[in-house]
Design a protein around this motif. Structure first.
Motif, PDB file in Angstrom:
ATOM      1  N   LEU A 172      74.585  12.221  -4.254  1.00 40.79           N
ATOM      2  CA  LEU A 172      74.877  12.044  -5.671  1.00 40.79           C
ATOM      3  C   LEU A 172      76.413  12.170  -5.905  1.00 40.79           C
ATOM      4  CD1 LEU A 172      72.004  14.198  -7.050  1.00 40.79           C
ATOM      5  CD2 LEU A 172      72.242  11.735  -6.856  1.00 40.79           C
ATOM      6  N   ALA A 173      77.069  11.618  -6.758  1.00 35.87           N
ATOM      7  CA  ALA A 173      78.608  11.811  -6.764  1.00 35.87           C
ATOM      8  C   ALA A 173      78.859  11.227  -8.200  1.00 35.87           C
ATOM      9  CB  ALA A 173      79.399  10.906  -6.067  1.00 35.87           C
ATOM     10  N   MET A 174      79.998  11.927  -9.135  1.00 34.77           N
ATOM     11  CA  MET A 174      80.616  11.454 -10.025  1.00 34.77           C
ATOM     12  C   MET A 174      82.161  11.785  -9.987  1.00 34.77           C
ATOM     13  SD  MET A 174      79.709  13.892 -13.544  1.00 34.77           S
ATOM     14  CE  MET A 174      78.026  14.645 -12.920  1.00 34.77           C
ATOM     15  N   LEU A 175      82.934  10.961 -10.721  1.00 35.97           N
ATOM     16  CA  LEU A 175      84.471  11.163 -10.654  1.00 35.97           C
ATOM     17  C   LEU A 175      84.728  11.702 -12.127  1.00 35.97           C
ATOM     18  CD1 LEU A 175      86.981  10.770  -9.221  1.00 35.97           C
ATOM     19  CD2 LEU A 175      87.223   8.810  -9.990  1.00 35.97           C
ATOM     20  N   LEU A 176      85.470  12.948 -11.899  1.00 34.42           N
ATOM     21  CA  LEU A 176      86.163  13.352 -13.251  1.00 34.42           C
ATOM     22  C   LEU A 176      87.793  13.340 -13.049  1.00 34.42           C
ATOM     23  CD1 LEU A 176      84.105  14.446 -15.429  1.00 34.42           C
ATOM     24  CD2 LEU A 176      83.072  14.516 -13.175  1.00 34.42           C
TER      25      LEU A 176
ATOM     26  N   GLU B  86      77.135   9.575 -18.297  1.00 36.82           N
ATOM     27  CA  GLU B  86      77.973   9.799 -19.684  1.00 36.82           C
ATOM     28  C   GLU B  86      79.446  10.050 -19.174  1.00 36.82           C
ATOM     29  OE1 GLU B  86      78.795  13.132 -23.171  1.00 36.82           O
ATOM     30  OE2 GLU B  86      77.143  13.284 -21.402  1.00 36.82           O
ATOM     31  N   LEU B  87      79.828  10.498 -18.177  1.00 42.38           N
ATOM     32  CA  LEU B  87      81.259  10.765 -17.968  1.00 42.38           C
ATOM     33  C   LEU B  87      81.848  10.514 -16.561  1.00 42.38           C
ATOM     34  CD1 LEU B  87      80.837  14.980 -18.708  1.00 42.38           C
ATOM     35  CD2 LEU B  87      81.392  13.110 -20.258  1.00 42.38           C
ATOM     36  N   SER B  88      81.085   9.955 -15.853  1.00 42.60           N
ATOM     37  CA  SER B  88      81.980   9.595 -14.443  1.00 42.60           C
ATOM     38  C   SER B  88      83.028   8.242 -14.790  1.00 42.60           C
ATOM     39  CB  SER B  88      80.924   9.008 -13.364  1.00 42.60           C
ATOM     40  OG  SER B  88      81.624   8.647 -12.371  1.00 42.60           O
ATOM     41  N   LEU B  89      84.143   8.749 -14.098  1.00 42.73           N
ATOM     42  CA  LEU B  89      85.370   7.704 -14.495  1.00 42.73           C
ATOM     43  C   LEU B  89      85.247   6.715 -13.194  1.00 42.73           C
ATOM     44  CD1 LEU B  89      88.104  10.268 -15.212  1.00 42.73           C
ATOM     45  CD2 LEU B  89      86.540   8.584 -16.973  1.00 42.73           C
ATOM     46  N   GLU B  90      84.427   6.638 -12.418  1.00 39.16           N
ATOM     47  CA  GLU B  90      84.119   5.482 -11.450  1.00 39.16           C
ATOM     48  C   GLU B  90      82.855   4.819 -11.735  1.00 39.16           C
ATOM     49  OE1 GLU B  90      82.919   3.206  -8.476  1.00 39.16           O
ATOM     50  OE2 GLU B  90      81.585   5.048  -9.027  1.00 39.16           O
TER      51      GLU B  90
ATOM     52  N   ASP C 148      75.083   3.586 -12.058  1.00 44.49           N
ATOM     53  CA  ASP C 148      74.076   4.325 -11.469  1.00 44.49           C
ATOM     54  C   ASP C 148      73.592   5.486 -11.424  1.00 44.49           C
ATOM     55  OD1 ASP C 148      73.784   1.626 -10.242  1.00 44.49           O
ATOM     56  OD2 ASP C 148      75.208   2.351  -8.526  1.00 44.49           O
ATOM     57  N   SER C 149      73.979   6.271 -12.523  1.00 44.86           N
ATOM     58  CA  SER C 149      73.715   7.614 -12.927  1.00 44.86           C
ATOM     59  C   SER C 149      74.078   8.757 -11.702  1.00 44.86           C
ATOM     60  CB  SER C 149      72.448   7.711 -13.493  1.00 44.86           C
ATOM     61  OG  SER C 149      72.028   6.855 -14.719  1.00 44.86           O
ATOM     62  N   GLY C 150      75.126   8.189 -11.117  1.00 45.19           N
ATOM     63  CA  GLY C 150      75.530   9.238  -9.874  1.00 45.19           C
ATOM     64  C   GLY C 150      74.765   8.972  -8.646  1.00 45.19           C
ATOM     65  N   SER C 151      73.971   8.023  -8.504  1.00 46.98           N
ATOM     66  CA  SER C 151      73.082   7.856  -7.361  1.00 46.98           C
ATOM     67  C   SER C 151      73.923   6.966  -6.342  1.00 46.98           C
ATOM     68  CB  SER C 151      71.780   7.321  -7.663  1.00 46.98           C
ATOM     69  OG  SER C 151      71.106   7.080  -6.375  1.00 46.98           O
ATOM     70  N   ILE C 152      73.928   7.405  -5.137  1.00 44.38           N
ATOM     71  CA  ILE C 152      74.526   6.860  -4.034  1.00 44.38           C
ATOM     72  C   ILE C 152      73.363   6.717  -3.032  1.00 44.38           C
ATOM     73  CG2 ILE C 152      76.133   6.725  -2.076  1.00 44.38           C
ATOM     74  CD1 ILE C 152      78.301   8.016  -3.703  1.00 44.38           C
TER      75      ILE C 152
ATOM     76  N   TRP D 230      85.991  14.679  -7.404  1.00 42.88           N
ATOM     77  CA  TRP D 230      84.569  14.360  -7.203  1.00 42.88           C
ATOM     78  C   TRP D 230      83.475  15.627  -7.467  1.00 42.88           C
ATOM     79  CZ3 TRP D 230      83.278   9.340  -7.173  1.00 42.88           C
ATOM     80  CH2 TRP D 230      83.984   8.353  -6.611  1.00 42.88           C
ATOM     81  N   ILE D 231      82.500  15.395  -8.076  1.00 43.43           N
ATOM     82  CA  ILE D 231      81.251  16.424  -7.917  1.00 43.43           C
ATOM     83  C   ILE D 231      80.335  15.634  -6.914  1.00 43.43           C
ATOM     84  CG2 ILE D 231      79.593  17.798  -8.821  1.00 43.43           C
ATOM     85  CD1 ILE D 231      81.087  17.367 -11.597  1.00 43.43           C
ATOM     86  N   VAL D 232      80.202  16.222  -5.882  1.00 39.42           N
ATOM     87  CA  VAL D 232      79.127  15.436  -4.972  1.00 39.42           C
ATOM     88  C   VAL D 232      78.151  16.267  -4.310  1.00 39.42           C
ATOM     89  CG1 VAL D 232      80.899  15.678  -3.178  1.00 39.42           C
ATOM     90  CG2 VAL D 232      79.326  14.015  -2.734  1.00 39.42           C
ATOM     91  N   ARG D 233      77.059  15.646  -3.842  1.00 42.97           N
ATOM     92  CA  ARG D 233      76.174  16.463  -3.283  1.00 42.97           C
ATOM     93  C   ARG D 233      75.210  15.695  -2.145  1.00 42.97           C
ATOM     94  NH1 ARG D 233      70.762  18.229  -2.737  1.00 42.97           N
ATOM     95  NH2 ARG D 233      69.743  17.175  -4.366  1.00 42.97           N
ATOM     96  N   LEU D 234      75.195  15.706  -0.933  1.00 42.02           N
ATOM     97  CA  LEU D 234      74.697  15.302   0.027  1.00 42.02           C
ATOM     98  C   LEU D 234      73.105  15.288  -0.021  1.00 42.02           C
ATOM     99  CD1 LEU D 234      74.552  13.702   2.701  1.00 42.02           C
ATOM    100  CD2 LEU D 234      74.396  15.761   3.942  1.00 42.02           C
ATOM    101  N   LYS D 235      72.108  14.581  -0.237  1.00 42.14           N
ATOM    102  CA  LYS D 235      70.731  14.656  -0.498  1.00 42.14           C
ATOM    103  C   LYS D 235      69.938  14.559   0.748  1.00 42.14           C
ATOM    104  CE  LYS D 235      68.697  12.778  -4.066  1.00 42.14           C
ATOM    105  NZ  LYS D 235      67.923  12.139  -4.809  1.00 42.14           N
ATOM    106  N   SER D 236      70.233  13.555   1.740  1.00 40.41           N
ATOM    107  CA  SER D 236      69.600  13.316   2.833  1.00 40.41           C
ATOM    108  C   SER D 236      70.331  12.537   3.805  1.00 40.41           C
ATOM    109  CB  SER D 236      68.154  12.858   2.719  1.00 40.41           C
ATOM    110  OG  SER D 236      68.311  11.604   2.010  1.00 40.41           O
TER     111      SER D 236
END
Length: 422
Positions: free
Chosen positions: A174-178, A203-207, A213-217, A363-369
């Motif tokens: 998951l990721a979004m850019l501020l 709502e907020l990601s600048l990428e 994709d609502s933050g979904s990678i 970036w706010i980022v989280r590895l999911k799997s």
């Protein structure tokens, strides 16, 4: 008895007649010589006109060599045909294509030469078919462009495709850019679930991709995230982290559509609706406020502009934008700085601008799997193949810089662009 052949009568002329004949011959010689002189002058004038009006103004510049790749030379006429192909013949923005087209001509030749050494070539029949199918102009420049395009497809299919595996380790995140670490920290403080993260990212990601994709990678192999999300830092983090918690990752190179103006109006011309202003284009409100505080503490506008502003030519103008009109800056910025009650010689509060791009973010980022051996999607394989081709051409150019010359002058660039309208 046969008659004797009749002898021609020998005529005798008086001195007066002889003198008259001599005078006539003299006049004829003068007339003849004068006629030749006039013809010579006319031809010379025509020649000068042709020389100056055609040879100097048209033929010579069109046949001037401006690009070389080793022993292969390209003149302006060739370049104009290539430029016309890539711009569609539109001269309005052609200037911005000059460097790209020049580099493409040289790179195409390097690629053709190297591919030939590797055993990959394109026949004239293949080029003829492509030109006819796409209704292209059959001139040498376009033929070379078509050759390189067909060769690129062949290299992808026959040379690079076998180098890309069908399966590989892939990671989901998951990721979004501020715009800044402060902004990212504030957003992260209100997130406790992945669902909340998705809503904030949309709502907020600048990428753009993470916003859409609502933050979904989804599951991605190494080598694709940098291309898709414009961030080498993000890819390095996702493929190196061993944790699954949210993290803040600073990225000084990522591009985003967000900027902040720091402005100081020095003078105003009410009659011409112009203002003389200082200006900086900054990557975040956090940076803008820090710069404003340093100005208040007495630091130089010019020094800080050179250090922080992302406006073009800031090294030369030191952040002095000189006299500008309302249309010189985004409308919401102009509304503020052109207001009649704006205080002169005062640094204004930062003004947000969502029309300009700046570098830098968090970036706010989280590895999911992690899936250690997952089938690659067709899109990801195409991306990896294209990346291999791009790296190959970049290495090819770097290895042959000594073979490349570009002698385009400003005068010849202007001439080449004008030829598009003919």
């Amino acid at each position: 008895m046969a008659k004797k052949p009749q002898q021609p009568v020998k005529r005798h002329y008086s001195k007066h007649q002889v003198a008259k004949f001599e005078a006539q011959r003299k006049r004829q010689r003068i007339i003849f010589a004068t006629g030749l002189s006039v013809i010579g002058i006319v031809l010379a004038l025509v020649g000068i006109g042709v020389y100056k009006g055609w040879y100097v103004d048209q033929y010579k510049p069109m046949h001037t060599t401006v690009l070389t790749v080793g022993d292969t030379k390209y003149n302006v006429a060739y370049f104009v045909d290539a430029l016309r192909h890539f711009t569609g013949g539109d001269s309005q923005y052609a200037y911005y294509f000059i460097d790209a087209v020049s580099e493409r001509i040289q790179l195409n030749q390097l690629m053709v030469e190297k591919a030939s050494e590797m055993g990959y070539t394109i026949s004239d029949d293949e080029i003829d078919a492509a030109i006819e199918e796409n209704s292209l102009t059959d001139v040498p420049a376009v033929r070379d462009i078509v050759r390189a395009s067909l060769l690129t497809d062949k290299l992808k299919t026959e040379y690079f495709d076998p180098q890309v595996p069908q399966t590989a380790e892939q990671r989901e995140a998951l990721a979004m850019l501020l715009e800044s670490e402060n902004a990212a920290s504030d957003v992260l403080a209100g997130i406790t679930t992945d669902e909340e993260f998705a809503a904030k990212a949309a709502e907020l990601s600048l990428e753009s991709n993470t916003k859409t994709d609502s933050g979904s990678i989804g599951f991605k192999p190494a080598g694709t995230i940098t291309s898709l999300y414009g961030s080498e830092i993000l890819e390095k983090y996702i493929f190196s982290t061993e944790g699954y918690d949210y993290a803040l990752v600073q990225d000084a190179d990522v591009s985003k559509q967000r900027a902040y103006w720091l402005m100081e109006v020095l003078e105003r011309k009410t009659d011409s609706e112009q203002i003389h202003t200082l200006g900086m284009l900054l990557p975040s409100e956090q940076v803008a406020l820090e710069v404003k505080a340093r100005l208040a503490a007495g630091e130089s506008w010019g020094d800080l502009a050179v250090e922080f502003s992302q406006l073009a030519n800031v090294e030369e103008n030191q952040g002095d934008m000189d006299w500008i009109t309302f249309s010189s800056v985004p409308e919401n910025v102009a509304d503020i700085i052109f207001a009649t009650d704006v205080e002169l010689n005062t640094v204004l509060d930062p003004i947000q601008d969502d029309t300009n791009y700046t570098r830098g973010g968090c970036w706010i980022v989280r590895l999911k799997s992690i899936d250690e051996n997952r089938q690659l999607s067709e899109d990801d394989r195409k991306l990896l193949i294209s990346d291999k081709l791009d790296q190959w051409t970049a290495d090819l150019k770097a290895a042959n810089l000594d073979k490349l010359t570009n002698t385009f002058s400003d005068e010849l660039i202007t001439f080449a662009i004008t030829q598009l309208d003919k």
